[in-house]
Scaffold this motif. Structure first.
Motif, short mmCIF file in Angstrom:
data_model
loop_
_atom_site.label_atom_id
_atom_site.label_comp_id
_atom_site.label_asym_id
_atom_site.label_seq_id
_atom_site.Cartn_x
_atom_site.Cartn_y
_atom_site.Cartn_z
N LEU A 1 0.81 -1.46 -0.05
CA LEU A 1 0.13 -0.02 0.07
C LEU A 1 0.78 1.15 0.14
O LEU A 1 0.65 2.11 -0.95
N VAL A 2 1.83 1.47 0.65
CA VAL A 2 2.79 2.48 0.93
C VAL A 2 3.37 2.47 -0.55
O VAL A 2 3.80 3.75 -0.95
N GLY A 3 3.99 1.41 -1.05
CA GLY A 3 4.75 1.38 -2.25
C GLY A 3 3.94 2.02 -3.29
O GLY A 3 4.45 2.64 -4.31
N LYS A 4 2.54 2.01 -3.37
CA LYS A 4 1.78 2.47 -4.63
C LYS A 4 1.87 3.97 -4.42
O LYS A 4 1.55 4.59 -5.56
N ARG A 5 1.48 4.36 -3.15
CA ARG A 5 1.50 5.81 -3.13
C ARG A 5 2.87 6.60 -3.00
O ARG A 5 3.12 7.64 -3.58
N LEU A 6 4.16 6.05 -2.42
CA LEU A 6 4.97 7.13 -2.16
C LEU A 6 6.17 6.14 -2.86
O LEU A 6 6.49 4.91 -2.38
N GLU A 7 6.84 6.82 -3.99
CA GLU A 7 8.00 6.06 -4.48
C GLU A 7 9.08 6.94 -4.36
O GLU A 7 9.44 8.25 -4.46
N LEU A 8 10.15 6.29 -3.92
CA LEU A 8 11.69 6.92 -3.74
C LEU A 8 12.68 6.44 -4.86
O LEU A 8 12.65 5.50 -5.21
N ASN A 9 13.49 7.39 -5.10
CA ASN A 9 14.54 7.16 -5.98
C ASN A 9 15.52 6.02 -5.10
O ASN A 9 16.07 6.19 -3.98
N THR A 10 15.95 5.13 -6.09
CA THR A 10 16.59 3.99 -5.58
C THR A 10 17.74 4.25 -5.02
O THR A 10 18.50 3.98 -3.80
N VAL A 11 18.76 5.03 -5.83
CA VAL A 11 20.04 5.52 -5.45
C VAL A 11 20.04 6.41 -4.13
O VAL A 11 20.78 6.27 -3.16
N ALA A 12 19.01 7.15 -4.22
CA ALA A 12 18.83 7.97 -2.69
C ALA A 12 18.39 7.05 -1.52
O ALA A 12 19.21 7.19 -0.31
N VAL A 13 17.77 6.09 -1.73
CA VAL A 13 17.55 5.18 -0.41
C VAL A 13 18.93 4.37 -0.28
O VAL A 13 19.35 4.30 1.10
#
Length: 95
Positions: free
Chosen positions: A22-34
């Motif tokens: 559910l969170v992944g559908k709404r909030l996407e983050l840059n993989t490099v930043a993570v």
């Protein structure tokens, strides 16, 4: 023993599958930043830093989306890549 086992099963399914989906559908983050955030916080604070790195990054992303001066960070942290930084003439062109 059935009630504690059922509770453990349900909370495990919720914590490992339902909430991240559910969170992944709404909030996407840059993989490099993570990755960089986990490495830096892990280096500074060890395991505790690695565990709180992504929640801190999420909070920073939400703040940067709502503060005009930090929009450049919001664009970098967004996982949509080049779609988030489209030029106006690209949006008006027909495909």
């Amino acid at each position: 023993m059935l009630a504690p086992a059922g509770y453990m099963f349900l909370t495990s399914v919720e914590g490992q599958f339902i909430t991240p989906w559910l969170v992944g559908k709404r909030l996407e983050l840059n993989t490099v930043a993570v990755f960089l955030t986990v490495v830096v916080w892990g280096w500074l604070w060890g395991i505790a830093g690695a565990l709180i790195a992504v929640p801190f990054l999420v909070v920073f992303k939400v703040v940067s989306e709502n503060v005009e001066a930090l929009k450049i960070f919001s664009n970098f942290l967004d996982n949509r890549g080049q779609d988030a930084v489209r030029l106006p003439e690209e949006e008006t062109r027909a495909p």
